[in-house]
Design an enzyme around this catalytic site. Structure first.
Site, PDB file in Angstrom:
ATOM      1  N   LYS A 197      61.572 -52.366 -50.655  1.00 48.84           N
ATOM      2  CA  LYS A 197      60.397 -53.118 -50.203  1.00 48.84           C
ATOM      3  C   LYS A 197      59.452 -53.356 -51.373  1.00 48.84           C
ATOM      4  O   LYS A 197      59.226 -52.444 -52.189  1.00 48.84           O
ATOM      5  CB  LYS A 197      59.689 -52.326 -49.096  1.00 48.84           C
ATOM      6  CG  LYS A 197      58.528 -53.072 -48.440  1.00 48.84           C
ATOM      7  CD  LYS A 197      57.886 -52.242 -47.321  1.00 48.84           C
ATOM      8  CE  LYS A 197      56.819 -53.015 -46.574  1.00 48.84           C
ATOM      9  NZ  LYS A 197      56.192 -52.225 -45.476  1.00 48.84           N
ATOM     10  N   SER A 253      55.972 -54.552 -40.883  1.00 49.62           N
ATOM     11  CA  SER A 253      55.847 -55.326 -42.092  1.00 49.62           C
ATOM     12  C   SER A 253      57.082 -55.288 -43.003  1.00 49.62           C
ATOM     13  O   SER A 253      57.228 -56.159 -43.855  1.00 49.62           O
ATOM     14  CB  SER A 253      54.639 -54.829 -42.894  1.00 49.62           C
ATOM     15  OG  SER A 253      54.833 -53.495 -43.323  1.00 49.62           O
ATOM     16  N   SER A 297      55.990 -50.017 -39.152  1.00 52.53           N
ATOM     17  CA  SER A 297      56.623 -51.026 -40.007  1.00 52.53           C
ATOM     18  C   SER A 297      58.048 -50.740 -40.453  1.00 52.53           C
ATOM     19  O   SER A 297      58.668 -51.596 -41.069  1.00 52.53           O
ATOM     20  CB  SER A 297      55.766 -51.283 -41.236  1.00 52.53           C
ATOM     21  OG  SER A 297      54.714 -52.141 -40.885  1.00 52.53           O
TER      22      SER A 297
HETATM   23  N1  GLN Z   1      51.813 -53.755 -37.574  1.00 51.67           N
HETATM   24  C1  GLN Z   1      50.920 -52.715 -37.958  1.00 51.67           C
HETATM   25  C2  GLN Z   1      49.798 -53.287 -38.776  1.00 51.67           C
HETATM   26  O1  GLN Z   1      49.739 -54.447 -38.916  1.00 51.67           O
HETATM   27  C3  GLN Z   1      51.659 -51.662 -38.722  1.00 51.67           C
HETATM   28  C4  GLN Z   1      51.968 -52.057 -40.108  1.00 51.67           C
HETATM   29  C5  GLN Z   1      52.654 -51.008 -40.888  1.00 51.67           C
HETATM   30  O2  GLN Z   1      53.215 -50.048 -40.362  1.00 51.67           O
HETATM   31  N2  GLN Z   1      52.599 -51.140 -42.192  1.00 51.67           N
HETATM   32  O3  GLN Z   1      48.977 -52.600 -39.278  1.00 51.67           O
END
Ligand code: GLN
Length: 486
Positions: free
Chosen positions: A79, A154, A178
């Protein structure tokens, strides 16, 4: 031989050890697969092909010299939130478009030491804020199971890459879901270890008390293998736990017979998609058939507050962490303004996307004097309540089982107009981050051709139990072995 790019780590390591294939051949196969499907999937922000081939050759030399290792010579995708020395790390943001880190993240150097071959850096929501990878400043990633749908986020690029055969495994990060959410939506295994189990050194910070690195793999056995390589104390991260790491493959095959499994009622609300509910019910029945003792009546009453708590704490921490992007130290810098303050304002105004700015505004508001007690402090108190409810449940159960997401993958563009709709995607994953617990998503079948994930949640630092339950389930139905019709 089956397509090399769809091998599991275990299969690949076996073939490499017997020298039936070389790391170069395996890496080439993955690179060719990327060339074939990437125009449709778009999982990557950057390929590191030359370096991958060089790493493959050095892995082959190590193997020729008699060295053996599960990850030696096996291609991985990283990532783009994890720093890679000499290779751009953008975090999906214009702000870091030209940022080339001078060091590798600890997890990356641990994988490299184990002989991993990095094929590229994967797409993500900007600074990991999002649930669909649509917040990337660069492009949208498509779900390999249905290219008109999101891969989740994400870490959507990392999940899609593994699902599409564009990497054998990958790394992502999970602040509120995410890793688990995109794993569920792409039909692969994804795990967030306990907070503190994996070093965050070199993981660009979103919300430091919630962020955790974890892998995407095709099987639970592979998950245990990658965790063995990346977990463990790191002196460079003061929140990394100074605990011994067990061999996560040791208890994997012990089965679920006699284990006490709780299903929190709050995770099976009336609004849950009927198809997702059906798959979770079938999974629970499968665990029972294997001898697990399943209690479907567990109460975690503060679950409904978790979303609110998360959207106070995560933006608060983000607003502090992202203060460093001022156009002075590194990254994008707007220099045509009228003096320092104007340049700083325009750097942040042009460098960040809409969702990141929204989070910074929510965070600075929640932390501002006069509101701090009402929002941030209150959220921290409720966080403790949520954690205690989990602690109490774990006195009675070895693991908790729940859905990962309320629905299967949604259409690209479907939720971008309404941030709250998007946030609701993580209702079942973010309480696990709030409490710092380990959680996995394991493939649990399909609804109308789209993957569904089953979530297994464990006690702090009891990844071994989470993996054991997930493996016990996986043995009853190897959904993860199905491949998308690309
Ligand atoms: N979807 C969640 C957010 O937007 C979690 C994102 C994540 O785990 N990085 O914060």
């Amino acid at each position: 031989m089956a397509d090399l790019y769809y091998l599991t780590i275990e299969e690949a390591a076996g073939l490499l050890a017997k020298r039936e294939i070389s790391s170069r051949e395996l890496t080439q196969a993955v690179i060719e697969r990327i060339a074939a499907v990437e125009p449709r999937v778009r999982a990557y922000l950057a390929m590191t092909t030359e370096r991958a081939l060089a790493q493959a050759d050095s892995a082959d030399a190590r193997i020729a010299a008699g060295e053996r290792g599960r990850l030696l010579g096996v291609p991985v995708a990283i990532k783009d939130l994890l720093t890679t020395k000499g290779i751009a790390t953008t975090c999906g943001s214009k702000m870091l478009q030209n940022f080339v880190p001078p060091y590798d993240a600890t997890v990356v150097s641990r994988l490299f030491d184990a002989g991993a071959v990095m094929v590229g850096k994967t797409n993500m929501d900007e600074f990991a804020m999002g649930s669909s990878t649509e917040n990337s400043a660069y492009h949208v990633t498509h779900n390999p199971w249905d290219l008109t749908r999101v891969p989740g986020g994400s870490s959507g690029g990392s999940a899609a890459a593994v699902a599409a055969g564009e990497a054998i495994y990958s790394l992502g990060s999970d602040t509120g879901g995410s890793i688990r959410q995109p794993a569920a939506l792409c039909g692969v295994v994804g795990m967030k270890p306990t907070y503190g189990r994996v070093s965050r050194y070199g993981l660009v910070a979103f919300a430091s008390s919630l962020d955790q690195v974890g892998p995407f793999t095709r099987t639970v056995r592979d998950m245990a293998t990658v965790l063995n390589a990346i977990c463990g104390h790191d002196a460079s991260d003061s929140t990394s736990a100074p605990l011994d790491v067990p061999d996560f493959t040791a208890d994997l095959e012990k089965g679920v017979k006699g284990l006490r499994i709780g299903v929190p009622k709050e995770y099976m609300p009336a609004t849950l998609d009927a198809g997702v509910r059906a798959r979770v019910d079938e999974a629970l029945a499968a665990l029972e058939a294997q001898g697990a003792i399943v209690d479907r009546d567990v109460a975690l009453p503060s679950t409904e507050a978790a979303l609110a708590v998360y959207y106070i704490i995560a933006p608060s921490e983000a607003s502090a962490n992202l203060a460093r992007y001022d156009g002075v130290k590194y990254g994008f810098s707007y220099q045509q303004g009228e003096g320092m303050w104007d340049n700083m304002e325009k750097t942040r105004g042009c460098g960040f996307g809409a969702e990141v700015k929204r989070r910074i505004m929510i965070g600075t508001y929640a932390l501002s004097s006069g509101y701090y007690d009402a929002y941030y402090l209150k959220a921290q108190k409720v966080r403790t309540v949520i954690r205690r409810e989990f602690d109490a449940a774990f006195e009675k159960y070895d693991a908790l089982v729940a859905p990962v997401t309320p629905t299967t993958a949604f259409k690209i563009g479907e939720k971008t107009a309404d941030p709250f709709e998007m946030y609701l995607n993580d209702v079942f994953t973010l309480p696990v981050n709030i409490a710092g617990l380990p959680g996995i998503s394991v493939p649990a079948g399909f609804v109308d051709g789209l993957p569904v994930g089953l979530q297994v949640i464990g006690k702090p630092f009891d990844e071994a139990m989470v993996l054991r339950v997930a493996r016990g389930y996986e043995q009853t139905a190897a959904w993860g072995a199905k491949r998308p019709p690309l």
